[in-house]
Motif scaffolding. Structure first.
Motif, PDB file in Angstrom:
ATOM      1  N   LEU A  10       0.804  -1.228   0.119  1.00  9.83           N
ATOM      2  CA  LEU A  10       0.077  -0.013  -0.043  1.00  9.83           C
ATOM      3  C   LEU A  10       0.724   1.200   0.030  1.00  9.83           C
ATOM      4  O   LEU A  10       0.532   2.228  -0.658  1.00  9.83           O
ATOM      5  N   ALA A  13       2.078   1.573  -3.371  1.00  8.08           N
ATOM      6  CA  ALA A  13       0.918   2.140  -4.291  1.00  8.08           C
ATOM      7  C   ALA A  13       0.899   3.777  -3.953  1.00  8.08           C
ATOM      8  O   ALA A  13       0.497   4.581  -4.946  1.00  8.08           O
ATOM      9  N   TYR A  17       1.209   7.023  -6.854  1.00  9.60           N
ATOM     10  CA  TYR A  17      -0.049   7.817  -7.189  1.00  9.60           C
ATOM     11  C   TYR A  17       0.452   8.945  -7.124  1.00  9.60           C
ATOM     12  O   TYR A  17       0.267   9.933  -7.640  1.00  9.60           O
ATOM     13  N   ALA A  46       0.370   1.196  -9.578  1.00  7.77           N
ATOM     14  CA  ALA A  46      -0.093   1.457  -8.373  1.00  7.77           C
ATOM     15  C   ALA A  46      -1.495   0.492  -7.751  1.00  7.77           C
ATOM     16  O   ALA A  46      -1.775  -0.235  -6.897  1.00  7.77           O
ATOM     17  N   PHE A  47      -2.313   0.675  -9.056  1.00 13.00           N
ATOM     18  CA  PHE A  47      -3.565  -0.056  -8.978  1.00 13.00           C
ATOM     19  C   PHE A  47      -3.189  -1.492  -8.953  1.00 13.00           C
ATOM     20  O   PHE A  47      -3.891  -2.488  -8.223  1.00 13.00           O
ATOM     21  N   LEU A  49      -0.652  -3.209  -7.658  1.00 15.34           N
ATOM     22  CA  LEU A  49      -0.262  -3.556  -6.194  1.00 15.34           C
ATOM     23  C   LEU A  49      -1.357  -3.567  -5.206  1.00 15.34           C
ATOM     24  O   LEU A  49      -1.412  -4.426  -4.439  1.00 15.34           O
ATOM     25  N   GLN A  50      -2.404  -2.621  -5.390  1.00 11.00           N
ATOM     26  CA  GLN A  50      -3.480  -2.597  -4.493  1.00 11.00           C
ATOM     27  C   GLN A  50      -4.232  -3.978  -4.666  1.00 11.00           C
ATOM     28  O   GLN A  50      -4.831  -4.486  -3.977  1.00 11.00           O
ATOM     29  N   TRP A  78      -8.824   1.659  -4.083  1.00 12.91           N
ATOM     30  CA  TRP A  78      -8.399   0.674  -4.920  1.00 12.91           C
ATOM     31  C   TRP A  78      -9.480   1.137  -6.151  1.00 12.91           C
ATOM     32  O   TRP A  78      -9.064   1.237  -7.481  1.00 12.91           O
ATOM     33  N   GLY A  81      -8.893   4.176  -7.990  1.00 16.06           N
ATOM     34  CA  GLY A  81      -7.512   3.862  -8.945  1.00 16.06           C
ATOM     35  C   GLY A  81      -7.995   3.037 -10.147  1.00 16.06           C
ATOM     36  O   GLY A  81      -7.527   3.824 -11.343  1.00 16.06           O
TER      37      GLY A  81
END
Length: 266
Positions: A10, A13, A17, A46-47, A49-50, A78, A81
């Motif tokens: 997180l 991410a 972002y 990032a999305f 990883l989430q 999430w 994103g």
């Protein structure tokens, strides 16, 4: 396997972002194709990883991990994103994405600040209807947040509008599409929630404050779906409604739980 106690995915991410937002600021003066691709790739990573974190949490816990404020903030960010990625891929919203990324950063940053905590699932929530209800709810919230973000871009004064900002007419259409899609998802949320309530407690609707305000959210955006056909509400009026509507969404999501008493399961 990702450890739920670790905030590294997180935090990674969040950093991506933030980097995407800073890069969007760098692009305000005009388009640069290599930087543009990086600006799209960073939130995509990032999305991803989430998504990995949520998938690992779902597998380890055995249910969709949205049972308290930390986990709902993660899921909401999430969904934001994913919504940003959809609109950026389809429409190239450019500088308007800064507002979206700011909301995403605020949600994810608030979750990380609270620390990892996923509450156990109570028996009344242990049903596929719970998963559908919550997923539809936060997808609707994310799209309403997108409408808010596009509305903020739409209302930006002409003197402050960067060259990378889409034309106002396109922003108006993006706003209307976000509201419509959000309303569809939130309607599915209300329907699945009603069926869930009937199965769990024997009634279709409960007059608890969370349920009432959720119905107010639904009514407000139902009115917005009609307002786009009314000339006096088009343009700036519709943008102002989008901002006001997201205020109601935030109160329903956060304000009730933090400031008031509710017997809603979440």
């Amino acid at each position: 396997m990702i450890q739920l106690e670790s905030l590294l995915p997180l935090q990674g991410a969040l950093g991506l972002y933030l980097a995407a937002a800073l890069l969007q600021l760098r692009l305000l003066g005009g388009e640069r194709r290599p930087l543009r691709r990086i600006a799209l790739g960073l939130p995509a990573l990032a999305f991803f990883l989430q998504t990995l974190y949520l998938a690992a949490a779902w597998l380890q816990m055995g249910y969709l991990p949205v049972t308290n404020l930390f986990s709902t903030l993660v899921f909401f960010s999430w969904a934001m994103g994913g919504t940003f990625f959809y609109f950026e891929l389809r429409y190239r919203i450019g500088a308007a994405g800064l507002f979206v990324l700011a909301v995403t950063l605020a949600l994810l940053g608030s979750a990380i600040k609270r620390g990892v905590a996923i509450s156990p699932l109570i028996p009344a929530l242990d049903t596929p209807l719970f998963t559908l209800h919550v997923a539809f709810s936060f997808m609707g919230y994310a799209l309403f947040a997108m409408a808010f973000s596009v509305a903020m871009a739409y209302l930006t004064p002409a003197a402050l509008r960067p060259r990378s900002m889409p034309p106002r007419e396109l922003l108006r259409r993006h706003n209307e599409e976000a509201v419509l899609l959000g309303f569809v998802f939130f309607t599915l949320c209300m329907v699945s929630g009603s069926i869930w309530a009937h199965v769990a407690w024997g009634h279709w609707f409960s007059w608890n404050i969370k349920g009432v305000w959720s119905f107010i959210v639904w009514l407000f955006y139902a009115g917005m779906c009609h307002a786009k056909f009314v000339r006096r509400w088009q343009g700036e009026g519709y943008a102002i409604l989008s901002i006001a509507g997201f205020g109601i969404v935030l109160f329903t999501y956060l304000g009730i739980g933090l400031l008031l008493q509710s017997n809603h399961p979440l």
